[in-house]
Structures are given as structure tokens and as C-alpha cells.
Design an enzyme around this catalytic site. Structure first.
Site, short mmCIF file in Angstrom:
data_model
loop_
_atom_site.label_atom_id
_atom_site.label_comp_id
_atom_site.label_asym_id
_atom_site.label_seq_id
_atom_site.Cartn_x
_atom_site.Cartn_y
_atom_site.Cartn_z
N HIS A 128 0.82 -1.22 0.00
CA HIS A 128 0.00 0.00 0.00
C HIS A 128 0.85 1.27 0.00
CE1 HIS A 128 -2.96 -2.97 0.87
NE2 HIS A 128 -2.45 -3.21 2.06
N ARG A 129 2.04 1.16 -0.56
CA ARG A 129 2.96 2.30 -0.67
C ARG A 129 3.36 2.87 0.68
NH1 ARG A 129 4.77 3.41 -5.45
NH2 ARG A 129 3.64 2.41 -7.11
N LEU A 130 3.18 2.09 1.74
CA LEU A 130 3.64 2.54 3.07
C LEU A 130 5.10 2.14 3.22
CD1 LEU A 130 0.50 1.69 5.20
CD2 LEU A 130 1.35 3.93 4.50
#
Ligand SMILES: Cc1cc2nc3c(=O)[nH]c(=O)nc-3n(C[C@H](O)[C@H](O)[C@H](O)COP(=O)(O)O)c2cc1C
Length: 192
Positions: A170-172
Site C-alpha cells: 500500500h505504498r507505506l
């Protein structure tokens, strides 16, 4: 969380050596000229540890001239298979002649002769000029050891900041920044 960036770098490089198709030691080296204009190119990491990250090159090259004028640099490793990058900023010093001799002696003979034949970053009138110079070097050192050319040496980057980035769902993305202090390293997490 790991508190020693050199140990963490060792672990990541070991994983990259196992995972990458080729050149896990390849890194982008960014330098800037005396007026702050940047330039970047790939080089190979040839040694690292608490005292720094080293690479070898021709001091007459563009990067060599920029490092002489402005002895700071930034290194970037990108290990695509692992989806990781490491960014290292710091000041630059030249390695000792003894260290440069020692590393030069481990290179293959053709690479050693190539160092004599190459005037890195200088335009060649045609490729044949390099081949002629290579042949001249081969004859000059025929049968004997090839010494290190005086203009060929190593540089060591003394790390002041080391940032580890790894891909997360999640692009974290996970970013850890280590900043050198007198008594060790301070550690922070950065926003992705
Ligand atoms: C994967 C890779 C590794 C390289 N390793 C080195 C190196 O260790 N030393 C070097 O002088 N050039 C190396 N080169 C060539 C440089 O990228 C560059 O073309 C050359 O050093 C001249 O750069 P300059 O004109 O900016 O000084 C490498 C190139 C690639 C693609």
C-alpha cells in the site's frame, strides 16, 4: 530496530548478492563541480565498513576532477529484486597509495593494462586509439607485473547520513534514516 547502519548495510548487501542477477555492488555516485552542478554515474563498491565506502577510478576523470574541487558525494544502491534502496551521503577522501596498490594488484591483467590505456572522460578520436594504447601498455609491461598508474586510485566516502528504504504494501514504504553523531548514530523513521 537495528541501531547499526553498517551492520544493516552488510545484511542487505548479502541478500542482494544472493538475489540480484548481476553487479549487486553497483551504485550511483553523485558528485558536483565547484559551482554545484551535479553529475552522476555508476561505479562499483570495492570495500566498506565503519571507516567508509570505497570505489576506484581515474583521478583525471570528470568525477575525479569534481571530487578534487568539491570533496563530498552521495551514493545510491538500488536492488530491484529486493525492492530496496540505500542512500549514503558524506565527505570524500582519497585512499592511501598502499591501499590503492593492494587493490590494483588484485585486478585482472587486462583491467590493469586498460587502466594504462584509458584516459577516462577524455574524448577519443576513434576506438582504435584506445586499442593502440592498450597494445603499447601490453608491450611495455610484457612479462612483468603491471604497476598502478599514478592517476588511478580509490576514494572513500565517510558516511554522515545513511537512509534505508524498502518497499511495503500500500505504498507505506519503510524509511530509516541514520545520522552520524560524535558517539554513534541517531536513528529516525521518515514518512514514506
Ligand atoms: C555497473 C557499472 C559499474 C561501473 N564501475 C565503475 C568503477 O568502479 N569505476 C569507474 O571509474 N567507472 C565505472 N563505471 C563507468 C562509469 O559509470 C563512468 O562511465 C566512467 O567512470 C566515467 O565517468 P565520469 O566521466 O563521470 O568520470 C561503471 C559503469 C557501470 C555501468
Amino acid at each position: 530496530m537495528a541501531d547499526d547502519p553498517i551492520k544493516l548495510f552488510d545484511d542487505w548487501l548479502a541478500e542482494a548478492r544472493a538475489a540480484e542477477l548481476n553487479d549487486p555492488e553497483a551504485m550511483a555516485l553523485a558528485t558536483a563541480d565547484g559551482e554545484g552542478r551535479p553529475s552522476v554515474r555508476m561505479v562499483l563498491l570495492k570495500g566498506h565498513g565503519v571507516d567508509g565506502f570505497s570505489f576506484f577510478t581515474n583521478v583525471g576523470s570528470r568525477k575525479g576532477e569534481e571530487l578534487a574541487a568539491n570533496p563530498v558525494a552521495s551514493l545510491l544502491f538500488h536492488w530491484k529484486s529486493l525492492r530496496r534502496q540505500v542512500r549514503i551521503d558524506g565527505s570524500i577522501e582519497r585512499v592511501s597509495d598502499a591501499e590503492a596498490d593492494e587493490y590494483f594488484a588484485t585486478r585482472g591483467r587486462d583491467s590493469q593494462l586498460g587502466a594504462w590505456a584509458s584516459e577516462q572522460s577524455r574524448p577519443l578520436d576513434h576506438r582504435g586509439t584506445f586499442e593502440t594504447r592498450f597494445e603499447e601498455a601490453r608491450m611495455r609491461f610484457d612479462g612483468g607485473d603491471v604497476p598502478r598508474p599514478p592517476y588511478w586510485t580509490g576514494f572513500r566516502l565517510l558516511p554522515e547520513r545513511i537512509e534505508f528504504w524498502e518497499d511495503r504494501p500500500h505504498r507505506l514504504h519503510h524509511r530509516r534514516l541514520f545520522t552520524r553523531r560524535d558517539d554513534g548514530w541517531s536513528i529516525g523513521l521518515l514518512y514514506p
